[in-house]
Write a protein that holds these residues in place. Structure first.
Motif, short mmCIF file in Angstrom:
data_model
loop_
_atom_site.label_atom_id
_atom_site.label_comp_id
_atom_site.label_asym_id
_atom_site.label_seq_id
_atom_site.Cartn_x
_atom_site.Cartn_y
_atom_site.Cartn_z
N VAL A 48 0.85 -1.19 0.00
CA VAL A 48 0.00 0.00 0.00
C VAL A 48 0.88 1.24 0.00
N ALA A 49 0.66 2.12 -0.98
CA ALA A 49 1.41 3.37 -1.08
C ALA A 49 0.41 4.51 -1.25
N VAL A 50 0.26 5.34 -0.23
CA VAL A 50 -0.71 6.43 -0.29
C VAL A 50 -0.12 7.69 0.32
N THR A 51 -0.66 8.83 -0.08
CA THR A 51 -0.41 10.10 0.58
C THR A 51 -1.77 10.69 0.94
N ALA A 52 -1.82 11.48 2.02
CA ALA A 52 -3.10 11.98 2.51
C ALA A 52 -3.00 13.43 2.95
N GLU A 53 -4.08 14.17 2.73
CA GLU A 53 -4.19 15.56 3.17
C GLU A 53 -5.54 15.76 3.82
N VAL A 54 -5.65 16.79 4.65
CA VAL A 54 -6.95 17.20 5.18
C VAL A 54 -7.23 18.63 4.73
N TYR A 55 -8.49 18.90 4.43
CA TYR A 55 -8.91 20.25 4.05
C TYR A 55 -10.42 20.33 4.20
N ARG A 56 -10.97 21.54 4.09
CA ARG A 56 -12.41 21.74 4.19
C ARG A 56 -12.91 22.32 2.87
N SER A 57 -13.96 21.71 2.31
CA SER A 57 -14.61 22.25 1.12
C SER A 57 -15.59 23.34 1.57
#
Length: 302
Positions: A48-57
């Protein structure tokens, strides 16, 4: 003996069948959230290779939400059957229980409902994402992934939540539609303020209320449009509850603005708490929101 050839119609039909099969092989149906079990996937967690971000729409503030944006950097589709965000800034983890398939090289936004913030927490680090992924043998495994606070909205949310919680300890603030003052393009609003026991003007003062994307503010004295309504000095402290009358007017008059509204009944109030300025957002309850929407339609003739 010469070989007999099949009738022309049969030969044409056969060609069409072959062509149809070839074309369908070149254009597989797009995977959906419902057929994830049939898709190939990673063999082990190490694959498993992932990158993640958090933000608000733009719709997240109204629904109390946050987006977890996950990019699949692997070579095979990734099926995520659940996810959660963990952080010391939260009273409890934020949990999502829904299956999502992410193709290789693609990014999907996973909508989450925020949990209460744990205060005080100044300058919090972005949360850790824990993804529950489905492996190729059908089993599941948890993969912990650090997130990036894409444009600082995670830290902003935590700070705003903690400021609002501190204000709420001193004073209760709500808004109500005042239909008795609706007239023409004007719409009545009441700002209800109920100081908590022991709160004083020296601790908390409500300074002004801002307009919204759907409702502008009007000065009752002369009908002038303003972006902020100044509140009486000392509002918020003391022992007595008060209701401050305000006047609204539609900021724009088109059905699309109302139908697409996400933040039109979120009223932001500038507050000074223990000498520190900040802003709290007061969301109209369902009854008030419905009343304001009806008044908007009448004021606009919709």
């Amino acid at each position: 003996m010469p070989r007999r050839r099949a009738p022309l119609a049969s030969r044409v039909a056969a060609v069409l069948v072959v062509a149809s099969t070839a074309l369908s092989g070149c254009s597989p149906a797009a995977p959906s959230d419902l057929d994830s079990a049939a898709l190939p996937g990673p063999v082990t967690v190490a694959d498993v290779a992932v990158t993640a971000e958090v933000y608000r729409s733009r719709i997240d503030p109204a629904r109390g939400g946050m987006q977890l944006s996950v990019r699949n950097d692997g070579a095979v589709p990734l099926t995520i059957v659940g996810a959660r965000l963990e952080s010391p800034a939260l009273q409890q983890p934020i949990v999502r229980e829904r299956t999502t398939v992410i193709g290789p090289g693609l990014t999907r936004d996973l909508a989450l409902t925020l949990a209460p913030a744990a205060c005080p927490d100044e300058g919090p680090e972005p949360p850790q994402a824990v993804l529950i992924v489905q492996l190729i043998d059908g089993s599941t495994a948890e993969v912990a992934v650090p997130t990036v606070d894409r444009i600082g909205q995670w830290a902003e949310w935590v700070a705003a939540e903690c400021f609002a919680a501190a204000v709420a300890e001193r004073v209760g603030i709500t808004v109500r539609h005042d239909a008795t003052r609706d007239e023409g393009a004007h719409i009545g609003l009441l700002l209800d303020i109920a100081p908590r026991a022991g709160a004083s003007e020296a601790e908390v003062e409500l300074v002004s209320l801002s307009d919204t994307v759907l409702f502008g503010l009007v000065q009752a004295s002369d009908g002038t449009r303003v972006t902020k309504a100044l509140l009486p000095t000392g509002t918020g402290g003391g022992a007595a509850a008060v209701s401050i009358p305000l006047l609204l007017t539609p900021a724009r008059c088109d059905a699309h603005a109302l139908a697409d509204d996400k933040q039109g009944t979120l009223f932001r109030i500038d507050v000074v708490l223990d000498g520190e300025p900040g802003t709290v957002t007061i969301a109209a309850d369902a009854a008030t929101r419905g009343g304001l929407y009806d008044a908007f339609r009448r004021a606009c003739g919709l």
